[in-house]
Design an enzyme around this catalytic site. Sequence first.
Site, PDB file in Angstrom:
ATOM      1  N   TRP A 147      14.903 -21.415  -2.178  1.00 48.59           N
ATOM      2  CA  TRP A 147      15.496 -20.274  -1.482  1.00 48.59           C
ATOM      3  C   TRP A 147      14.660 -20.003  -0.227  1.00 48.59           C
ATOM      4  CZ3 TRP A 147      20.097 -18.230  -2.216  1.00 48.59           C
ATOM      5  CH2 TRP A 147      20.406 -17.006  -1.617  1.00 48.59           C
ATOM      6  N   SER A 197       4.991 -11.451   0.681  1.00 48.42           N
ATOM      7  CA  SER A 197       5.644 -11.197   1.968  1.00 48.42           C
ATOM      8  C   SER A 197       4.958 -11.905   3.127  1.00 48.42           C
ATOM      9  CB  SER A 197       5.679  -9.689   2.233  1.00 48.42           C
ATOM     10  OG  SER A 197       4.363  -9.153   2.262  1.00 48.42           O
ATOM     11  N   HIS A 250       0.833  -1.202   0.000  1.00 46.04           N
ATOM     12  CA  HIS A 250       0.000   0.000   0.000  1.00 46.04           C
ATOM     13  C   HIS A 250       0.870   1.255   0.000  1.00 46.04           C
ATOM     14  CE1 HIS A 250      -4.099  -1.715   1.036  1.00 46.04           C
ATOM     15  NE2 HIS A 250      -3.306  -2.767   1.120  1.00 46.04           N
ATOM     16  N   ASN A 304       0.683  -6.134  -6.883  1.00 41.38           N
ATOM     17  CA  ASN A 304       2.020  -5.665  -7.245  1.00 41.38           C
ATOM     18  C   ASN A 304       2.817  -6.775  -7.936  1.00 41.38           C
ATOM     19  OD1 ASN A 304       1.933  -2.953  -6.285  1.00 41.38           O
ATOM     20  ND2 ASN A 304       2.110  -3.692  -4.205  1.00 41.38           N
ATOM     21  N   SER A 305       2.696  -8.001  -7.432  1.00 39.08           N
ATOM     22  CA  SER A 305       3.393  -9.123  -8.071  1.00 39.08           C
ATOM     23  C   SER A 305       2.864  -9.361  -9.478  1.00 39.08           C
ATOM     24  CB  SER A 305       3.227 -10.393  -7.229  1.00 39.08           C
ATOM     25  OG  SER A 305       3.879 -10.265  -5.986  1.00 39.08           O
ATOM     26  N   ALA A 316      13.678 -12.886  -1.405  1.00 41.07           N
ATOM     27  CA  ALA A 316      14.340 -12.954  -2.712  1.00 41.07           C
ATOM     28  C   ALA A 316      13.946 -11.729  -3.534  1.00 41.07           C
ATOM     29  CB  ALA A 316      13.937 -14.227  -3.450  1.00 41.07           C
ATOM     30  N   ASP A 337      -5.416   6.139   1.486  1.00 41.47           N
ATOM     31  CA  ASP A 337      -5.467   4.704   1.239  1.00 41.47           C
ATOM     32  C   ASP A 337      -6.921   4.252   1.191  1.00 41.47           C
ATOM     33  OD1 ASP A 337      -3.710   2.044   1.444  1.00 41.47           O
ATOM     34  OD2 ASP A 337      -5.545   1.737   2.604  1.00 41.47           O
TER      35      ASP A 337
END
Length: 493
Positions: free
Chosen positions: A356, A286, A18, A381-382, A360, A119
Site C-alpha cells: 500500500w 508517519s 505529541h 503510539n504504534s 493506511a 509537552d
Amino acid sequence: MATPAPALVLLPEWGSGHLMSMLESSKRVLLTNGGRDFSITLLIMRPPTDEATSEVEAHVRREAASGLDIRFHRLPAVEPPADAVGVEEFIARYIQLHAPNVRDAVAGMGCPVAALVLDMFAAPMVDVARDLGVPSYVFMSSTGAMLALMLHLPVLHELVTVEFDEVDGEVDVPGLPPLPPASMPCPVVDKKSPNYTWFMHLGDRFMDATGIIANTTDELEPGPLAAIANGRCVPGRTAPPVYPIGPVLSLGSGNAKKDNPDPPHGCIAWLDGQPPASVVFLCFGSMGWFEAPQVVEITTALELSGHRFLWVLRGPPAAESGAGAPDGSEHPTDANLDELLPGGFLERTKGKGMVWPTWAPQKDILAHPTVGGFVTHCGWNSVLESLWYGVPMAPWPLYAEQHLNAFELVAAMGVAVPLKVDTKRGNFVEAAELERAVRSLMGGGTEEGRKAREKAAEMKAVCRKAVADGGSSQAALQRLSKALHDGAALPKK
C-alpha cells in the site's frame, strides 16, 4: 452566577503523536466526573512547516466538532531559531521562544487554572507556571523507560565519561535490564551535540514540575516507574509524582463496519479475504521511508518467508514539501511502486501480499483478526496500539527514542522477537534477518516467537484491565483529577 470550571491549559508540541496523545489524555481527565470539573484550553503554536500546520489545523477542526468543552488559543507567531544544529535542539528552542506568549495567555484566563500541562520539550516553562502561581505538569508521550532515562541522564553524564557507544559493556538505567549502548535514544548518542545538552536540561526541569502525566501503565513498565518513585533515578532528590494513565489511544474508527455505510478502506477489504492471524503487517510511522536498496532486502525477505503480508511502503520526502524541515518532520510521499519495487515482485506475490503506497488506517489494521504480527518502527503510539490488540512485534527502530523502545519490547516486556538492526548503516536490515524474524513472529516454531505471541495476548488483557473501572490507570486518573482540582488557582497577573 456559577463559578467557571478550572481550566487545563495544554501546550503540546505540534507533531500528531505529541498533540493528540496529550489531548486524549486531557479529555480523559475532563470526562472523569462527567465533564463537570474542568475545561480544556489548547495553546496552539504555529508549526515551523506548512505541512505540519495543515495537520494541526485538521486536528483542531475535528476536536472543535466533538462537542466537548475544548477551547483553542492560537499563540502569536515567533521567528524560528536559524542556528539550531539538531532536531531536538530546534524543537526545544522554538518552543521556549513562545514563553512570553504562553505567560500572557495563561495570565489572561478568566477562570482558575488547574494546571499548565507541558509537552516534554516545553518542560522549561515550569518557570512560567511558577511565576503565575499555577501548577505545572509535564506530559510524557513516550515510555516510562524514556522518562527514567531522561531523569537519570545528568547522573549518567557524571558516571560515564566516554561516548555511550564507547562503553565497554552495558549502560545502567534504573528499572531496566542492562542496556546495550546501541539501544540508547538517538538524541543522546553524541555527548558533544546540542541535542544531548538539551535532553539533559529537559530531564532536569522535569524534576521541578508539580507532576508528570505518563502514557503508560504500572503493569506495562513496573521497573522504570518503581525506579522513579523510589528515588533511584535522581538520588538525593524526590521526583514529582508520576500518574501513569495509559494506554491513551484514540480508538474511534472511520473504517469500522458497524453503522458505517461507506465501503471499507482498501487495506481492510483485502484483509477481509485472508485467513485468521495469517498476515504480517509492516508499517513505519508517519515519517518512515526507505531507500531502494533496503526496499529490495524487504521484498526478498517477504518472498522467502512465504507468509502473507500487508506492507505500507512510502516514498522519500519531496524537496519542496518538507525535506530538510528544521523540526525533522520530513513527511514521506506516496510511493511510486514501479520505481521502488523490483520487477515482477507484485505479480509473484499477487493474492498473498499487498503493498500500500500511501497512508493506511493502522489502528483498524491492527484490530483486524487476520493480522498476526507487526514489523514496526517502535513509535510509542504504534506500540500501544499493537499491545491493545494483542499483536506481537518485530521492532525496527529508525529515529528518536525508538531504539530504546525496541530494547524494552524484547528484553523487558517480552512482546517482540528481536530484529538485528545495523545502526552504523542507517538502521539497515538484511533480507535473511528480516525473513528469520517474520518466520518466528508468525509461528515458525521458535521459542522466542511463541513467547512473544503469548506475552502480547497477555498484555492485551493487561492494557484493557488498566483503563477499566478499578484498574491501575483509572486509579491514577482519579488521583490526578483530585490533585488538579485541589491545586487549581487564579493565575497572578
